[in-house]
Design a protein around this motif. Sequence first.
Motif, PDB file in Angstrom:
ATOM      1  N   SER A 134     -49.530  32.171   1.280  1.00 15.65           N
ATOM      2  CA  SER A 134     -48.811  32.911   0.246  1.00 15.65           C
ATOM      3  C   SER A 134     -47.326  32.842   0.570  1.00 15.65           C
ATOM      4  O   SER A 134     -46.899  33.256   1.653  1.00 15.65           O
ATOM      5  CB  SER A 134     -49.286  34.361   0.198  1.00 15.65           C
ATOM      6  OG  SER A 134     -48.613  35.064  -0.824  1.00 15.65           O
TER       7      SER A 134
ATOM      8  N   SER B  29     -49.192  31.680  -4.376  1.00 15.12           N
ATOM      9  CA  SER B  29     -50.342  31.569  -3.470  1.00 15.12           C
ATOM     10  C   SER B  29     -50.960  30.187  -3.648  1.00 15.12           C
ATOM     11  O   SER B  29     -51.310  29.802  -4.767  1.00 15.12           O
ATOM     12  CB  SER B  29     -51.373  32.651  -3.779  1.00 15.12           C
ATOM     13  OG  SER B  29     -50.830  33.933  -3.578  1.00 15.12           O
TER      14      SER B  29
ATOM     15  N   GLU C 277     -50.735  27.103  -8.282  1.00 23.08           N
ATOM     16  CA  GLU C 277     -51.232  28.141  -7.388  1.00 23.08           C
ATOM     17  C   GLU C 277     -52.754  28.236  -7.361  1.00 23.08           C
ATOM     18  O   GLU C 277     -53.434  27.829  -8.293  1.00 23.08           O
ATOM     19  CB  GLU C 277     -50.674  29.505  -7.800  1.00 23.08           C
ATOM     20  CG  GLU C 277     -49.169  29.608  -7.735  1.00 23.08           C
ATOM     21  CD  GLU C 277     -48.701  30.999  -8.079  1.00 23.08           C
ATOM     22  OE1 GLU C 277     -49.083  31.941  -7.360  1.00 23.08           O
ATOM     23  OE2 GLU C 277     -47.970  31.152  -9.075  1.00 23.08           O
TER      24      GLU C 277
ATOM     25  N   ASN D 212     -58.345  39.856  -3.644  1.00 24.60           N
ATOM     26  CA  ASN D 212     -56.937  39.512  -3.403  1.00 24.60           C
ATOM     27  C   ASN D 212     -55.981  40.107  -4.434  1.00 24.60           C
ATOM     28  O   ASN D 212     -54.932  39.530  -4.723  1.00 24.60           O
ATOM     29  CB  ASN D 212     -56.765  37.986  -3.350  1.00 24.60           C
ATOM     30  CG  ASN D 212     -57.590  37.351  -2.263  1.00 24.60           C
ATOM     31  OD1 ASN D 212     -57.445  37.691  -1.091  1.00 24.60           O
ATOM     32  ND2 ASN D 212     -58.484  36.443  -2.636  1.00 24.60           N
TER      33      ASN D 212
ATOM     34  N   SER E 259     -52.251  35.423  -9.414  1.00 23.19           N
ATOM     35  CA  SER E 259     -52.008  34.849  -8.090  1.00 23.19           C
ATOM     36  C   SER E 259     -52.476  35.812  -7.018  1.00 23.19           C
ATOM     37  O   SER E 259     -52.372  37.036  -7.175  1.00 23.19           O
ATOM     38  CB  SER E 259     -50.511  34.578  -7.896  1.00 23.19           C
ATOM     39  OG  SER E 259     -50.034  33.694  -8.880  1.00 23.19           O
ATOM     40  N   ARG E 260     -52.989  35.294  -5.959  1.00 25.16           N
ATOM     41  CA  ARG E 260     -53.452  36.132  -4.868  1.00 25.16           C
ATOM     42  C   ARG E 260     -52.301  36.942  -4.287  1.00 25.16           C
ATOM     43  O   ARG E 260     -51.232  36.412  -4.018  1.00 25.16           O
ATOM     44  CB  ARG E 260     -54.097  35.267  -3.792  1.00 25.16           C
ATOM     45  CG  ARG E 260     -55.371  34.603  -4.281  1.00 25.16           C
ATOM     46  CD  ARG E 260     -55.874  33.558  -3.325  1.00 25.16           C
ATOM     47  NE  ARG E 260     -57.092  32.950  -3.824  1.00 25.16           N
ATOM     48  CZ  ARG E 260     -57.706  31.931  -3.251  1.00 25.16           C
ATOM     49  NH1 ARG E 260     -57.214  31.412  -2.143  1.00 25.16           N
ATOM     50  NH2 ARG E 260     -58.818  31.427  -3.778  1.00 25.16           N
ATOM     51  N   GLY E 261     -52.551  38.230  -4.154  1.00 23.02           N
ATOM     52  CA  GLY E 261     -51.536  39.108  -3.579  1.00 23.02           C
ATOM     53  C   GLY E 261     -50.690  39.843  -4.592  1.00 23.02           C
ATOM     54  O   GLY E 261     -49.912  40.718  -4.210  1.00 23.02           O
TER      55      GLY E 261
END
Length: 329
Positions: A37, A80, A101, A126, A162-164
């Motif tokens: 990330s 990510s 991503e 996530n 997106s992760r996060g």
Amino acid sequence: MRRLLVAALLLFAAAAAGAWWWISHPLALRAERVEVSIEPGTTAREVARLWVDAGVAVPPEALYQWFRWSGQARRIRAGSYEIGTGTTPRDLLDKMVRGDEALEMLRLIDGWTFRQVRQAMADAPNLKQTIQALSDEQVARLLDLPGGVIEGHVFPDTYAYSRGVSDMTVLRRATAAMSRQLAGAWEARAQGLPLATPEAALVLASIVEKETGVAADRGRIAAVFLNRLKLGMPLQSDPTVIYGLGTRFDGNLRRTDLVADTPWNTYTRPGLPPTPIAMPGLASLQAVLRPEPSRALYFVARGDGSSVFSETLDDHNRAVNQFQKNPKR
């Protein structure tokens, strides 16, 4: 001197050939999948270090020099990313420059309440959790929703993220989507509807969403409720009663519940409830704002998801007797 120049050129050519070979061959990885990330403002050197720390088995300086030599180091995008076996240094850089991503998916279902949306977000992989300790009113205020109401203002759809990223980021997209869909449906509305505002349409659409068992009935169900509003008849919708009961509802709606007054009980209170009771989909918004022509004032479930519609109370009572009191007949 000439020999030295030739030797230098040969060394340069060998180095260039070696570099070209390296950027075109798969990176060694310490796992089948490697994820990173990248936050906004991360330098190319730091990006190289992140990949190595995550599981790319090469010297970080080698990755950094490739990013720098390519001329695209400053075009690496935050996000990510995920790579697998077979990924070359060229592939890795291209992925980050394109912003390709690794995304997760969150599916929000037509007819869900915001309580169900909360649970889906809490379970989403996530997704950064920021709203779980906040009340619905606090979430609505953060989203600048009118009246401090979030129920019904989230558009049911599948959202890639997106992760996060935070749950609030996804909610902003989902509430903006509902705003657009409602505005579009309101702009195309039929004339003469007993709905003064888009918010009123949203409330009724949420009821239609919960009442619809099969899609083919949606337009006529909307017409029944609109006809009732025009005549000043109570809507008498069971899902509004259930919503008003909240966590007290145990799955069995009783006669005593129908007369237990809450702001959402459309048996005890005239007109529309004060807020939506669920997330309506686009089909329900359109059904309410462009309903099928119908003079029906009643409907009853057949038991297979579809409904029987009646214009008179006598016909309705016969349908109730046939499909509810004597379902085997």
